[in-house]
Design a protein around this motif. Structure first.
Motif, PDB file in Angstrom:
ATOM      1  N   UNK A 162       0.831  -1.323   0.051  1.00  0.00           N
ATOM      2  CA  UNK A 162      -0.226  -0.160   0.145  1.00  0.00           C
ATOM      3  C   UNK A 162       0.729   1.105   0.165  1.00  0.00           C
ATOM      4  N   UNK A 163       2.075   1.207   0.484  1.00  0.00           N
ATOM      5  CA  UNK A 163       2.927   2.382   0.707  1.00  0.00           C
ATOM      6  C   UNK A 163       4.361   2.329   0.114  1.00  0.00           C
TER       7      UNK A 163
ATOM      8  N   UNK B 266      11.235   2.134  -2.682  1.00  0.00           N
ATOM      9  CA  UNK B 266      10.954   3.004  -1.482  1.00  0.00           C
ATOM     10  C   UNK B 266       9.613   2.806  -0.725  1.00  0.00           C
ATOM     11  N   UNK B 267       9.839   2.849   0.427  1.00  0.00           N
ATOM     12  CA  UNK B 267       8.648   2.294   1.221  1.00  0.00           C
ATOM     13  C   UNK B 267       8.079   3.522   2.301  1.00  0.00           C
ATOM     14  N   UNK B 268       7.150   3.289   2.630  1.00  0.00           N
ATOM     15  CA  UNK B 268       6.489   4.466   3.711  1.00  0.00           C
ATOM     16  C   UNK B 268       5.693   5.536   2.834  1.00  0.00           C
TER      17      UNK B 268
ATOM     18  N   UNK C  63       6.182  -7.729   5.289  1.00  0.00           N
ATOM     19  CA  UNK C  63       4.957  -7.901   4.751  1.00  0.00           C
ATOM     20  C   UNK C  63       5.047  -8.609   3.251  1.00  0.00           C
ATOM     21  N   UNK C  64       6.144  -8.853   2.663  1.00  0.00           N
ATOM     22  CA  UNK C  64       6.464  -9.368   1.228  1.00  0.00           C
ATOM     23  C   UNK C  64       6.174 -10.903   1.266  1.00  0.00           C
TER      24      UNK C  64
ATOM     25  N   UNK D  85       1.938  -8.315  -1.489  1.00  0.00           N
ATOM     26  CA  UNK D  85       2.595  -7.769  -0.151  1.00  0.00           C
ATOM     27  C   UNK D  85       1.240  -7.472   0.741  1.00  0.00           C
ATOM     28  N   UNK D  86       1.559  -8.245   2.190  1.00  0.00           N
ATOM     29  CA  UNK D  86       0.546  -8.097   2.883  1.00  0.00           C
ATOM     30  C   UNK D  86       0.782  -6.716   3.772  1.00  0.00           C
ATOM     31  N   UNK D  87      -0.330  -5.879   3.868  1.00  0.00           N
ATOM     32  CA  UNK D  87      -0.125  -4.812   4.490  1.00  0.00           C
ATOM     33  C   UNK D  87       0.266  -4.810   5.944  1.00  0.00           C
ATOM     34  N   UNK D  88       0.997  -4.061   6.563  1.00  0.00           N
ATOM     35  CA  UNK D  88       1.761  -4.215   7.832  1.00  0.00           C
ATOM     36  C   UNK D  88       0.555  -4.429   8.942  1.00  0.00           C
ATOM     37  N   UNK D  89      -0.663  -3.786   8.983  1.00  0.00           N
ATOM     38  CA  UNK D  89      -1.621  -3.842   9.933  1.00  0.00           C
ATOM     39  C   UNK D  89      -2.102  -5.330  10.048  1.00  0.00           C
TER      40      UNK D  89
END
Lengths: 233, 301
Positions: A20-21, A64-66, B249-250, B277-281
């Protein structure tokens, strides 16, 4: 060769979404990845990459992340005019090496030269840290011409001593600590590649220019950082 | 409340008294906090508490700010003797809690007298419990974090029986929470993922396998990655990528075709393709899944 007089230009690239980021920006040439990495660092320092937490260059990519809005950045990237990577703007980090590694003769055979020529060719090369990984402080150094690229060892060693200088594919690297490894070992250094008590902790970071300097006798380099770490708890 | 708590918690002890002694380390107990983000370009993993919400909650219950270091246990819990009286709290995986053998609440502030043993029992639901003590574990920070990083060896060693860990001075009164409701852990782990960046390295059938098959958490899962068992993903091409940056999350797919979900101690670069990728939450739930738990990966949108 790139030269400082080349104009800034848009780079051929693909921006792949990562979760997502994140964005993984893929470039055609290693030189373009260097140039884009430098541009991204400039923009991050200027605060124009909102949210960015990690900027990780690699062989052909920058991750890039975040990012607050990776889609917006992906849309802008193709229009950026990126200057070529600056060359020779700072002195190289010099790493003293005893060229007595167990694979020196094998590398000489692969290169079709004598072991003395390996020392001359390797220490005569202007290296640059393309990216880091594998372990904290481990830099993947580029600079060897294609004809001097070598395969990894068929059987990796279970233990490569700290400070070993190795070759694999297009890369040269120095093991920041003892670990298993499959690189062809041509020498060893006493330089401390990684010391979390030092600022900066990593001797080599992406973009750092590097030269290897042949030495014949063991170098009594101070090992204060590592020693201090080992006495802690 | 404040006036009563502060003199008891703070102040008069010599620094050496502010410590805990490890009585029972458990199979793997580490010091964790919010990790050391921002160093991936040097090959330094993010690290930090795998179940970050549980870490934050434990800290809040004892009056610590979120970055204070807690203990992260694995399956079998741990036991520590406090040299000074302090408030403690246990969150994350549900487990019996005892102070000097007397049952104490889970998920609530617990007063531990000086010299008493706080016992964090084996997890009854979930895998990793978090133990916060007022003041936090005051291990020496490395690159701004006290987290134990099992991939690169940064931070304090995993706990060993007899080890002494310093505690910081209490920050303030514990949060006004009597007890914390616990959502429990689902019998099946469902992890949403975004495809990419290297989903094109898999066939349509391979991606369908990822999005529809039931995998299981492998016994080899650890803080570096949640390894899975199940049907392998069919690749559209062979070989390795040139090394590239790897996100938390990869879903990295090594040559055996079985996805590995990268957790906080994951390597920062790698050459195997990342299918999604699995989102961090969603990673906190993954951190609490015991080996054998069924896992489904659900494609987002």
């Amino acid at each position: 060769m790139t030269s400082g007089s080349e104009p800034a230009r848009p780079l051929p690239l693909r921006a792949l979404p990562v979760g997502e980021h994140g964005l993984l920006i893929e470039l055609d040439r290693a030189g373009d990845a260097e140039a884009l990495h430098a541009e991204l660092l400039r923009r991050a320092a200027d605060g124009t990459l909102p949210g960015v937490r990690e900027i990780v260059p690699a062989a052909r990519t920058v991750f890039l992340d975040g990012l607050a809005d990776p889609g917006a950045l992906a849309a802008q990237l193709p229009g950026w005019r990126v200057p070529p990577p600056a060359a020779g703007d700072r002195p190289p980090v010099e790493i003293p090496v005893r060229y007595d590694g167990p694979d020196l003769a094998d590398v000489a055979a692969l290169w079709g030269v004598t072991p003395e020529d390996v020392v001359r060719l390797h220490s005569g090369t202007a290296f640059r840290v393309a990216f880091c990984g594998f372990a904290p402080g481990f830099g993947y150094l580029t600079g060897l011409p294609v004809r001097l690229h070598v395969p990894r060892r068929a059987t990796p060693r279970t233990r490569v001593p700290v400070g070993s200088v190795g070759l694999a594919g297009p890369y040269t690297g120095v093991y920041p600590r003892s670990s298993p490894g499959g690189w062809q070992l041509i020498g060893r250094t006493d330089a401390v590649l990684w010391d979390p008590r030092r600022e900066p902790a990593a001797l080599l970071a992406p973009g750092t220019p590097v030269r290897f300097v042949p030495v014949t006798a063991p170098v009594p380099a101070p090992r204060t950082g590592r020693a201090a770490e080992e006495t802690t708890r | 409340m404040t006036d009563r708590a502060r003199p008891r918690d703070g102040g008069d002890h010599a620094p050496a008294d502010r410590a805990l002694v490890v009585v029972r380390a458990g199979v793997l107990t580490t010091v964790q906090d919010l990790g050391r983000p921002g160093h991936a370009h040097l090959g330094v993993p993010r690290s930090g508490a795998l179940d970050e919400p549980a870490h934050r909650l434990a800290n809040r219950l004892v009056g610590n700010p979120a970055p204070a270091a807690t203990l992260e246990t694995t399956l079998t819990g741990c036991a520590v003797r406090l040299r000074t009286a302090a408030t403690a709290a246990v969150t994350g995986a549900a487990c019996p809690v005892a102070v000097d053998g007397r049952p104490a609440p889970w998920g609530a502030p617990v007063r531990v007298p000086a010299g008493a043993v706080l016992d964090v029992g084996p997890a009854t639901h979930g895998l990793r419990s978090y133990v916060a003590v007022a003041g936090g574990i005051d291990a020496e920070p490395v690159l701004g974090s006290r987290a134990t990083d099992l991939l690169s060896g940064l931070g304090p060693d995993p706990l060993a029986d007899g080890a002494v860990l310093p505690l910081g001075r209490p920050y303030g009164p514990p949060a006004a929470a009597d007890a914390v409701p616990h959502a429990g852990f689902a019998a099946e782990l469902v992890l949403p993922f975004r495809p990419g960046p290297r989903d094109d390295w898999f066939t349509a059938a391979g991606l369908r396998t990822l999005a529809t098959a039931v995998f299981r958490v492998s016994p080899a899962a650890n803080r570096i990655g949640l390894r899975t068992e199940g049907p392998p993903l069919e690749r559209a091409r062979d070989g390795e990528l040139p090394s590239e940056g790897m996100p938390l999350g990869a879903l990295q797919v090594p040559p055996n075709g079985l996805p590995v979900l990268f957790l906080h101690d994951h390597p920062t670069t790698g050459g195997y393709p990342v299918a999604g990728v699995v989102p961090e939450r969603y990673l906190a739930a993954a951190a609490q899944a015991v080996p054998g738990t069924p896992v489904r990966f659900v494609r987002m949108r």
